[in-house]
Write a protein that holds these residues in place. Structure first.
Motif, PDB file in Angstrom:
ATOM      1  N   LEU A  75       0.830  -1.199   0.000  1.00 44.75           N
ATOM      2  CA  LEU A  75       0.000   0.000   0.000  1.00 44.75           C
ATOM      3  C   LEU A  75       0.864   1.248   0.000  1.00 44.75           C
ATOM      4  O   LEU A  75       2.017   1.207   0.422  1.00 44.75           O
ATOM      5  CB  LEU A  75      -0.923  -0.001   1.228  1.00 44.75           C
ATOM      6  CG  LEU A  75      -1.807  -1.237   1.382  1.00 44.75           C
ATOM      7  CD1 LEU A  75      -2.537  -1.211   2.713  1.00 44.75           C
ATOM      8  CD2 LEU A  75      -2.787  -1.350   0.237  1.00 44.75           C
ATOM      9  N   CYS A 120       0.406   5.589   0.820  1.00 44.18           N
ATOM     10  CA  CYS A 120      -0.461   6.705   1.215  1.00 44.18           C
ATOM     11  C   CYS A 120      -0.199   7.886   0.268  1.00 44.18           C
ATOM     12  O   CYS A 120       0.760   7.875  -0.508  1.00 44.18           O
ATOM     13  CB  CYS A 120      -0.226   7.098   2.666  1.00 44.18           C
ATOM     14  SG  CYS A 120       1.293   8.022   2.964  1.00 44.18           S
ATOM     15  N   TYR A 174      -5.197  -8.774   4.396  1.00 46.67           N
ATOM     16  CA  TYR A 174      -6.656  -8.780   4.355  1.00 46.67           C
ATOM     17  C   TYR A 174      -7.154 -10.184   4.047  1.00 46.67           C
ATOM     18  O   TYR A 174      -6.478 -10.970   3.379  1.00 46.67           O
ATOM     19  CB  TYR A 174      -7.175  -7.786   3.300  1.00 46.67           C
ATOM     20  CG  TYR A 174      -6.618  -6.416   3.567  1.00 46.67           C
ATOM     21  CD1 TYR A 174      -7.222  -5.582   4.488  1.00 46.67           C
ATOM     22  CD2 TYR A 174      -5.444  -5.996   2.958  1.00 46.67           C
ATOM     23  CE1 TYR A 174      -6.677  -4.348   4.789  1.00 46.67           C
ATOM     24  CE2 TYR A 174      -4.897  -4.759   3.257  1.00 46.67           C
ATOM     25  CZ  TYR A 174      -5.523  -3.943   4.168  1.00 46.67           C
ATOM     26  OH  TYR A 174      -4.978  -2.733   4.472  1.00 46.67           O
ATOM     27  N   PHE A 225     -10.566  -5.774   1.751  1.00 45.13           N
ATOM     28  CA  PHE A 225      -9.764  -4.571   1.543  1.00 45.13           C
ATOM     29  C   PHE A 225     -10.629  -3.449   0.981  1.00 45.13           C
ATOM     30  O   PHE A 225     -10.596  -2.322   1.487  1.00 45.13           O
ATOM     31  CB  PHE A 225      -8.593  -4.842   0.591  1.00 45.13           C
ATOM     32  CG  PHE A 225      -7.887  -3.576   0.174  1.00 45.13           C
ATOM     33  CD1 PHE A 225      -6.970  -2.982   1.021  1.00 45.13           C
ATOM     34  CD2 PHE A 225      -8.158  -2.975  -1.045  1.00 45.13           C
ATOM     35  CE1 PHE A 225      -6.328  -1.799   0.655  1.00 45.13           C
ATOM     36  CE2 PHE A 225      -7.523  -1.807  -1.414  1.00 45.13           C
ATOM     37  CZ  PHE A 225      -6.606  -1.215  -0.562  1.00 45.13           C
ATOM     38  N   ALA A 226     -11.430  -3.748  -0.036  1.00 42.75           N
ATOM     39  CA  ALA A 226     -12.258  -2.730  -0.677  1.00 42.75           C
ATOM     40  C   ALA A 226     -13.249  -2.121   0.312  1.00 42.75           C
ATOM     41  O   ALA A 226     -13.451  -0.901   0.325  1.00 42.75           O
ATOM     42  CB  ALA A 226     -12.998  -3.328  -1.872  1.00 42.75           C
ATOM     43  N   GLN A 237     -11.338   0.110   2.810  1.00 34.17           N
ATOM     44  CA  GLN A 237     -10.888   1.320   2.129  1.00 34.17           C
ATOM     45  C   GLN A 237     -12.070   2.278   1.913  1.00 34.17           C
ATOM     46  O   GLN A 237     -11.978   3.465   2.217  1.00 34.17           O
ATOM     47  CB  GLN A 237     -10.239   0.959   0.792  1.00 34.17           C
ATOM     48  CG  GLN A 237      -9.651   2.142   0.057  1.00 34.17           C
ATOM     49  CD  GLN A 237      -9.068   1.743  -1.281  1.00 34.17           C
ATOM     50  OE1 GLN A 237      -9.612   0.884  -1.982  1.00 34.17           O
ATOM     51  NE2 GLN A 237      -7.952   2.358  -1.641  1.00 34.17           N
ATOM     52  N   LEU A 271      -8.742   2.614   6.686  1.00 36.19           N
ATOM     53  CA  LEU A 271      -7.324   2.420   6.404  1.00 36.19           C
ATOM     54  C   LEU A 271      -6.583   3.733   6.618  1.00 36.19           C
ATOM     55  O   LEU A 271      -7.101   4.802   6.291  1.00 36.19           O
ATOM     56  CB  LEU A 271      -7.118   1.946   4.964  1.00 36.19           C
ATOM     57  CG  LEU A 271      -7.808   0.648   4.566  1.00 36.19           C
ATOM     58  CD1 LEU A 271      -7.546   0.341   3.099  1.00 36.19           C
ATOM     59  CD2 LEU A 271      -7.370  -0.486   5.442  1.00 36.19           C
ATOM     60  N   SER A 272      -5.373   3.632   7.151  1.00 40.25           N
ATOM     61  CA  SER A 272      -4.540   4.827   7.285  1.00 40.25           C
ATOM     62  C   SER A 272      -3.077   4.409   7.307  1.00 40.25           C
ATOM     63  O   SER A 272      -2.745   3.271   7.628  1.00 40.25           O
ATOM     64  CB  SER A 272      -4.890   5.610   8.546  1.00 40.25           C
ATOM     65  OG  SER A 272      -4.612   4.851   9.687  1.00 40.25           O
ATOM     66  N   ASP A 299      -5.764   8.563   2.927  1.00 38.59           N
ATOM     67  CA  ASP A 299      -5.819   8.287   1.488  1.00 38.59           C
ATOM     68  C   ASP A 299      -4.794   7.196   1.182  1.00 38.59           C
ATOM     69  O   ASP A 299      -3.623   7.472   0.944  1.00 38.59           O
ATOM     70  CB  ASP A 299      -5.526   9.556   0.689  1.00 38.59           C
ATOM     71  CG  ASP A 299      -5.669   9.338  -0.818  1.00 38.59           C
ATOM     72  OD1 ASP A 299      -6.105   8.239  -1.240  1.00 38.59           O
ATOM     73  OD2 ASP A 299      -5.349  10.268  -1.577  1.00 38.59           O
ATOM     74  N   VAL A 300      -5.257   5.934   1.209  1.00 43.97           N
ATOM     75  CA  VAL A 300      -4.387   4.771   1.023  1.00 43.97           C
ATOM     76  C   VAL A 300      -4.826   4.017  -0.228  1.00 43.97           C
ATOM     77  O   VAL A 300      -6.006   3.707  -0.385  1.00 43.97           O
ATOM     78  CB  VAL A 300      -4.453   3.839   2.256  1.00 43.97           C
ATOM     79  CG1 VAL A 300      -3.657   2.577   2.021  1.00 43.97           C
ATOM     80  CG2 VAL A 300      -3.961   4.565   3.495  1.00 43.97           C
ATOM     81  N   GLN A 301      -3.877   3.744  -1.109  1.00 43.86           N
ATOM     82  CA  GLN A 301      -4.145   3.036  -2.353  1.00 43.86           C
ATOM     83  C   GLN A 301      -3.217   1.831  -2.472  1.00 43.86           C
ATOM     84  O   GLN A 301      -2.164   1.792  -1.834  1.00 43.86           O
ATOM     85  CB  GLN A 301      -3.915   3.963  -3.564  1.00 43.86           C
ATOM     86  CG  GLN A 301      -4.728   5.237  -3.530  1.00 43.86           C
ATOM     87  CD  GLN A 301      -6.213   5.011  -3.613  1.00 43.86           C
ATOM     88  OE1 GLN A 301      -6.674   4.120  -4.313  1.00 43.86           O
ATOM     89  NE2 GLN A 301      -6.974   5.798  -2.864  1.00 43.86           N
ATOM     90  N   GLN A 302      -3.583   0.889  -3.310  1.00 45.39           N
ATOM     91  CA  GLN A 302      -2.702  -0.248  -3.575  1.00 45.39           C
ATOM     92  C   GLN A 302      -1.536   0.216  -4.434  1.00 45.39           C
ATOM     93  O   GLN A 302      -1.707   1.006  -5.355  1.00 45.39           O
ATOM     94  CB  GLN A 302      -3.443  -1.356  -4.310  1.00 45.39           C
ATOM     95  CG  GLN A 302      -4.442  -2.085  -3.467  1.00 45.39           C
ATOM     96  CD  GLN A 302      -5.146  -3.188  -4.247  1.00 45.39           C
ATOM     97  OE1 GLN A 302      -5.071  -3.249  -5.463  1.00 45.39           O
ATOM     98  NE2 GLN A 302      -5.824  -4.051  -3.534  1.00 45.39           N
TER      99      GLN A 302
END
Length: 155
Positions: free
Chosen positions: A6, A8, A18, A24-25, A28, A33-34, A42-45
C-alpha cells in the motif's frame, strides 16, 4: 489472506494483510485504512508481485464486520507474531469501530437481520456471530465483513 503493498498520499509504502480483496475494498471505502507512519487516510494499492502460499492454516482468526449499516462483529486474535505496524493499524480499526458503532454482543445476527428488514433503526453495530449466523445473514443478503480484533492500544 492477501498481502497488499500500500501507499499513502504522502508516498509512504507499507504492507496490509486482508482476508480477501472484498475485505480490503470495504475497509478502504469505509475510511478504516490509514498510513501507520503519518496517519494519512488516502491509502491506495501499490504495484507488487503476487505471492502464492501453500498452507492456509497460518491465517489469523477473524470475526465479521460490514461496511454500513452493520459495522462489525469482531472476535479477538492474538497479536503475537504480527508486525507492530499491523497491530497498530488493527488497533486503529478497533478504536474506530468501538467509537462509531454499538456493541450488540451475541445478538449481532439478530440485530443485523432486524436492521436489514427495516424492523430496527439503521446504525453501525458490532458483536459476535457464529458461522451458522454468518451463513444465514449471507443467505438473507446482509453483508458482513471479518476483521482482526486485537488488544486495545490503551490496554
Amino acid at each position: 489472506m492477501i498481502c497488499y503493498r500500500l501507499r499513502c498520499a504522502a508516498g509512504h509504502e507499507f504492507e496490509g494483510w486482508y482476508r480477501d480483496s472484498a475485505t480490503f475494498a470495504q475497509l478502504q471505502a469505509g475510511g478504516f485504512l490509514s498510513c501507520p507512519e503519518c496517519g494519512h487516510a488516502d491509502v491506495q494499492q501499490a504495484l507488487m508481485a503476487p505471492a502464492i502460499t501453500k498452507n492456509r492454516s497460518d491465517a489469523p482468526v477473524s470475526g465479521p464486520i460490514s461496511e454500513s449499516p452493520v459495522a462489525s462483529a469482531p472476535e479477538r486474535v492474538a497479536s503475537a507474531g504480527l508486525p507492530d505496524q499491523m497491530v497498530a493499524a488493527f488497533q486503529k480499526i478497533r478504536q474506530a469501530v468501538e467509537s462509531r458503532c454499538e456493541n450488540v454482543g451475541d445478538r449481532f445476527a439478530e440485530e443485523a437481520l432486524r436492521m436489514h428488514h427495516k424492523e430496527a433503526p439503521e446504525r453501525g453495530i458490532y458483536g459476535q456471530a457464529s458461522e451458522e449466523d454468518r451463513a444465514m445473514l449471507a443467505e438473507e443478503g446482509v453483508d458482513v465483513l471479518s476483521i482482526p480484533w486485537v488488544r486495545r492500544a490503551d490496554g
